[in-house]
Design a protein around this motif. Structure first.
Motif, PDB file in Angstrom:
ATOM      1  N   TYR A 205      -6.617 -13.272  42.379  1.00 59.26           N
ATOM      2  CA  TYR A 205      -6.717 -14.175  43.530  1.00 59.26           C
ATOM      3  C   TYR A 205      -5.472 -14.241  44.399  1.00 59.26           C
ATOM      4  O   TYR A 205      -5.554 -14.629  45.553  1.00 59.26           O
ATOM      5  CB  TYR A 205      -7.025 -15.598  43.054  1.00 59.26           C
ATOM      6  N   GLY A 206      -4.310 -13.946  43.830  1.00 58.22           N
ATOM      7  CA  GLY A 206      -3.056 -14.173  44.537  1.00 58.22           C
ATOM      8  C   GLY A 206      -2.694 -15.650  44.451  1.00 58.22           C
ATOM      9  O   GLY A 206      -3.536 -16.488  44.133  1.00 58.22           O
ATOM     10  N   LEU A 207      -1.448 -15.977  44.728  1.00 56.12           N
ATOM     11  CA  LEU A 207      -1.004 -17.370  44.657  1.00 56.12           C
ATOM     12  C   LEU A 207      -1.660 -18.225  45.738  1.00 56.12           C
ATOM     13  O   LEU A 207      -1.897 -19.416  45.549  1.00 56.12           O
ATOM     14  CB  LEU A 207       0.527 -17.449  44.773  1.00 56.12           C
ATOM     15  N   GLU A 208      -1.952 -17.594  46.877  1.00 54.10           N
ATOM     16  CA  GLU A 208      -2.577 -18.304  47.995  1.00 54.10           C
ATOM     17  C   GLU A 208      -3.918 -17.632  48.303  1.00 54.10           C
ATOM     18  O   GLU A 208      -4.034 -16.840  49.234  1.00 54.10           O
ATOM     19  CB  GLU A 208      -1.645 -18.280  49.207  1.00 54.10           C
ATOM     20  N   PRO A 209      -4.930 -17.949  47.496  1.00 60.69           N
ATOM     21  CA  PRO A 209      -6.212 -17.242  47.610  1.00 60.69           C
ATOM     22  C   PRO A 209      -6.965 -17.548  48.891  1.00 60.69           C
ATOM     23  O   PRO A 209      -6.751 -18.579  49.534  1.00 60.69           O
ATOM     24  CB  PRO A 209      -7.002 -17.746  46.412  1.00 60.69           C
ATOM     25  N   ASP A 210      -7.853 -16.644  49.235  1.00 59.63           N
ATOM     26  CA  ASP A 210      -8.773 -16.839  50.341  1.00 59.63           C
ATOM     27  C   ASP A 210      -9.727 -17.982  49.985  1.00 59.63           C
ATOM     28  O   ASP A 210     -10.086 -18.148  48.816  1.00 59.63           O
ATOM     29  CB  ASP A 210      -9.555 -15.531  50.554  1.00 59.63           C
TER      30      ASP A 210
ATOM     31  N   LEU B  82     -13.112 -22.302  37.122  1.00 61.25           N
ATOM     32  CA  LEU B  82     -12.090 -21.969  36.125  1.00 61.25           C
ATOM     33  C   LEU B  82     -11.279 -23.209  35.733  1.00 61.25           C
ATOM     34  O   LEU B  82     -10.908 -23.367  34.563  1.00 61.25           O
ATOM     35  CB  LEU B  82     -11.170 -20.861  36.646  1.00 61.25           C
ATOM     36  N   VAL B  83     -11.007 -24.083  36.696  1.00 58.92           N
ATOM     37  CA  VAL B  83     -10.298 -25.332  36.384  1.00 58.92           C
ATOM     38  C   VAL B  83     -11.135 -26.152  35.402  1.00 58.92           C
ATOM     39  O   VAL B  83     -10.616 -26.654  34.394  1.00 58.92           O
ATOM     40  CB  VAL B  83      -9.990 -26.149  37.663  1.00 58.92           C
ATOM     41  N   GLN B  84     -12.428 -26.269  35.687  1.00 63.30           N
ATOM     42  CA  GLN B  84     -13.318 -27.027  34.797  1.00 63.30           C
ATOM     43  C   GLN B  84     -13.306 -26.440  33.383  1.00 63.30           C
ATOM     44  O   GLN B  84     -13.181 -27.164  32.402  1.00 63.30           O
ATOM     45  CB  GLN B  84     -14.766 -27.005  35.333  1.00 63.30           C
TER      46      GLN B  84
ATOM     47  N   MET C 275      -3.369 -22.863  43.149  1.00 65.85           N
ATOM     48  CA  MET C 275      -4.262 -22.083  44.019  1.00 65.85           C
ATOM     49  C   MET C 275      -5.134 -23.003  44.867  1.00 65.85           C
ATOM     50  O   MET C 275      -5.298 -22.770  46.072  1.00 65.85           O
ATOM     51  CB  MET C 275      -5.125 -21.143  43.181  1.00 65.85           C
ATOM     52  N   LEU C 276      -5.668 -24.060  44.266  1.00 60.37           N
ATOM     53  CA  LEU C 276      -6.467 -25.015  45.047  1.00 60.37           C
ATOM     54  C   LEU C 276      -5.598 -25.737  46.073  1.00 60.37           C
ATOM     55  O   LEU C 276      -6.025 -25.972  47.208  1.00 60.37           O
ATOM     56  CB  LEU C 276      -7.164 -26.014  44.119  1.00 60.37           C
ATOM     57  N   PHE C 277      -4.393 -26.092  45.686  1.00 55.61           N
ATOM     58  CA  PHE C 277      -3.426 -26.708  46.600  1.00 55.61           C
ATOM     59  C   PHE C 277      -3.198 -25.793  47.802  1.00 55.61           C
ATOM     60  O   PHE C 277      -3.213 -26.237  48.956  1.00 55.61           O
ATOM     61  CB  PHE C 277      -2.117 -26.956  45.840  1.00 55.61           C
TER      62      PHE C 277
ATOM     63  N   ASP D 287     -10.612 -31.178  46.863  1.00 60.95           N
ATOM     64  CA  ASP D 287     -10.110 -30.682  45.579  1.00 60.95           C
ATOM     65  C   ASP D 287      -9.105 -31.619  44.929  1.00 60.95           C
ATOM     66  O   ASP D 287      -8.774 -31.459  43.758  1.00 60.95           O
ATOM     67  CB  ASP D 287      -9.509 -29.285  45.736  1.00 60.95           C
ATOM     68  N   THR D 288      -8.641 -32.607  45.674  1.00 58.83           N
ATOM     69  CA  THR D 288      -7.672 -33.537  45.108  1.00 58.83           C
ATOM     70  C   THR D 288      -8.216 -34.220  43.859  1.00 58.83           C
ATOM     71  O   THR D 288      -7.491 -34.449  42.895  1.00 58.83           O
ATOM     72  CB  THR D 288      -7.193 -34.574  46.148  1.00 58.83           C
TER      73      THR D 288
END
Length: 132
Positions: free
Chosen positions: A10-15, A25-27, A47-49, A56-57
């Motif tokens: 995904y990279g650190l800053e995903p699309d 994946l977080v779940q 990544m969500l940030f 997403d908060t």
């Protein structure tokens, strides 16, 4: 998946198109009893940030509240990928006990953790952390 695999995928800053996959994946990571540390959970929250959807908060909050260790690993700033004020407004409109608790927590942290808050600076710090 480990951090290296996630960063490669995904990279650190995903699309934004990867947002739902990352949320899943977080779940999974929150439900996993096998996680020895919370580095993967932290990276997924970063990544969500980076994607910056205010919705997403709540998921990041749940991850942060998983246990005491997760609470330490997941920086409070990660709750505000859409911005501090935007997050507060969203949570106040949403209502409910979880949103109320999160607003109180964020307002308590504001004078310490959100002075001159910059999403770009936090992402830059994480790039250094992951040697990107």
């Amino acid at each position: 998946m480990n951090e290296d695999e996630l960063l490669q995928l995904y990279g650190l800053e995903p699309d934004k198109k990867h947002r739902e996959s990352i949320r899943k994946l977080v779940q999974q990571e929150m439900e996993s009893r096998e996680a020895e540390d919370h580095e993967v959970l932290k990276l997924l929250c970063i990544m969500l940030f980076a994607i910056g959807s205010v919705e997403d908060t709540e998921l990041i909050w749940q991850a942060k509240r998983k246990n005491q260790d997760a609470g330490s690993y997941i920086d409070v700033q990660l709750l505000c990928g859409a911005g501090f004020e935007e997050t507060i407004v969203y949570l106040e409109k949403k209502g409910g006990e979880q949103a109320h608790d999160q607003v109180l927590y964020l307002k308590k942290c504001e004078p310490y953790d959100f002075v001159d808050f910059s999403k770009d600076e936090w992402l830059s710090g994480y790039r250094g952390y992951y040697s990107i």
